[in-house]
Scaffold this active site. Structure first.
Site, PDB file in Angstrom:
ATOM      1  N   ASP A 128       2.732  -0.024   8.840  1.00 32.77           N
ATOM      2  CA  ASP A 128       3.625  -0.498   7.856  1.00 32.77           C
ATOM      3  C   ASP A 128       5.428  -1.238   8.398  1.00 32.77           C
ATOM      4  OD1 ASP A 128       1.619  -0.245   6.225  1.00 32.77           O
ATOM      5  OD2 ASP A 128       2.416  -0.370   4.015  1.00 32.77           O
ATOM      6  N   GLY A 157       4.908  -3.012   1.082  1.00 33.22           N
ATOM      7  CA  GLY A 157       5.484  -2.099   1.684  1.00 33.22           C
ATOM      8  C   GLY A 157       7.074  -1.751   1.241  1.00 33.22           C
ATOM      9  N   GLY A 192       1.641  -2.433  -2.467  1.00 38.97           N
ATOM     10  CA  GLY A 192       0.585  -2.385  -1.233  1.00 38.97           C
ATOM     11  C   GLY A 192       1.471  -3.487  -0.499  1.00 38.97           C
TER      12      GLY A 192
HETATM   13  O1  PMV Z   1      -0.897  -0.132   0.373  1.00 37.51           O
HETATM   14  P1  PMV Z   1      -0.072  -0.683   1.695  1.00 37.51           P
HETATM   15  O2  PMV Z   1       1.378  -0.795   2.052  1.00 37.51           O
HETATM   16  O3  PMV Z   1       0.774   1.284   1.222  1.00 37.51           O
HETATM   17  O4  PMV Z   1      -0.746  -0.507   2.628  1.00 37.51           O
HETATM   18  C1  PMV Z   1      -2.057   0.579   3.464  1.00 37.51           C
HETATM   19  C2  PMV Z   1      -2.469   0.334   4.162  1.00 37.51           C
HETATM   20  C3  PMV Z   1      -3.613   1.875   5.049  1.00 37.51           C
HETATM   21  O5  PMV Z   1      -4.415   0.965   6.100  1.00 37.51           O
HETATM   22  C4  PMV Z   1      -4.540   1.483   3.797  1.00 37.51           C
HETATM   23  C5  PMV Z   1      -2.998   2.869   4.757  1.00 37.51           C
HETATM   24  C6  PMV Z   1      -2.150   2.689   6.542  1.00 37.51           C
HETATM   25  O6  PMV Z   1      -1.079   3.882   7.181  1.00 37.51           O
HETATM   26  O7  PMV Z   1      -2.306   2.047   7.418  1.00 37.51           O
END
Ligand code: PMV
Length: 326
Positions: free
Chosen positions: A143, A99, A97
């Site tokens: 991201d 990035g 999470g």
């Molecule tokens: O967990 P990550 O780094 O893949 O972030 C995901 C963020 C979400 O809002 C859940 C999905 C997105 O693409 O915005």
């Protein structure tokens, strides 16, 4: 256009870097058009790219088919099709999470954009999003825009003129810069990997329930207020809104027992803490009590997490130039 707005043209070999990210407000809801606040963090990925007899990623000759991010990057950002050798090094834990995939595709698209005559930063943001979307099938440009822009960025909110607009078949996201309050954050990986796409689809189901629109409206209100609070450097209000955002993420069903244990461990040393990113495992972000950053890192490590004290990385995706010798 200033050089900061453009990745300049370069021949192979070329190297580029891009930062990872941490979402403060609005993850998941941003996929449904709500505001989000993301900051680029000083954990980065660097890629080295050169021509080669056959394509590979970190010596894996099958990555061009087996690794979806590499495969789609070649389709979208390398129309030339000639074989390339890519090496990638990163300090960002994978599937956490933070990035790692956004940083990898942003750095790789910057390097390939340089080799194909240079690329405007706004176009790089669109391209990096298309690669990540193509590989994951779902998601927002939060991201990749943070990786490409650096600094604090707001999607669908924030002050002033947009840096750029990212388009997808189902909608568009405006991306704006938010002033950096120069705070230290602590992020901590729970050790529980998760698939972003699965969590996004689960929340998609959740918000289709009758109370879904009301839940999204609360996410939007918290993120809008959070963007304003961070922009004016108001820690007290930011902490309150981080806590409210965490309650909404619980309500959306993306918490996890390991994550809840870390949030509880952080509580005495942090002004506030929440999930960051897709959740269902993954990482937390905490705003440490002033002067207690190192203590918070130690506390989270003792609780079994992989913690990092991070600052905002103001530089987005960029070329890494070899030092010139006389
Ligand atoms: O967990 P990550 O780094 O893949 O972030 C995901 C963020 C979400 O809002 C859940 C999905 C997105 O693409 O915005």
């Amino acid at each position: 256009m200033s050089s900061a707005d453009t990745i300049p043209a370069r021949n192979f070999p070329v190297s580029a870097q891009a930062p990872g990210k941490c979402i403060l407000f609005g993850e998941h809801a941003v996929v449904h058009g709500c505001p989000e606040l993301v900051l680029a963090i000083d954990l980065t990925t660097q890629v080295f790219v050169r021509g080669a007899p056959s394509s590979s990623l970190n010596s894996d000759p099958n990555a061009g088919t087996a690794n979806p991010y590499f495969r789609v990057a070649l389709e979208v950002a390398w129309p030339d099709g000639k074989p390339i050798e890519v090496r990638s090094i990163t300090r960002i834990p994978r599937a956490a999470g933070l990035g790692s995939s956004g940083a990898f595709v942003s750095a790789l698209a910057a390097a390939l954009g340089a080799r194909t005559g240079g690329i405007a930063r706004s176009q790089l943001a669109q391209r990096a999003f298309e690669i990540e979307r193509g590989a994951q099938g779902v998601g927002s440009p939060g991201d990749t825009s943070a990786s490409v822009a650096g600094g604090y960025v707001a999607l669908n909110g924030g002050p002033g003129e947009p840096l750029w607009t990212v388009r997808a078949p189902e909608g568009r996201w405006e991306v704006r810069r938010v002033e950096d309050p120069r705070w230290v954050w602590v992020v901590a990986y729970s050790g529980v990997p998760r698939a972003t796409a699965d969590a996004v689809r689960a929340v998609g189901e959740r918000v289709r329930r009758p109370d879904g629109p009301a839940l999204l409206a609360q996410f939007a209100e918290v993120a809008r207020s959070g963007i304003a609070a961070v922009g004016r450097g108001d820690r007290v209000e930011t902490a309150e809104l981080l806590r409210r955002n965490q309650e909404l993420l619980r309500e959306a069903g993306v918490s996890h027992p390991r994550v809840e244990a870390l949030l509880a461990a952080a509580a005495p040393v942090a002004e506030a803490a929440k999930i960051t990113g897709a959740g269902a495992g993954g990482s937390i972000v905490a705003l440490p009590k002033p002067g207690r950053e190192a203590e918070l890192v130690r506390t989270l490590a003792r609780a079994g997490a992989l913690p990092f004290a991070v600052r905002c990385e103001s530089e987005g995706a960029s070329l890494v130039e070899a030092p010139t010798t006389e």
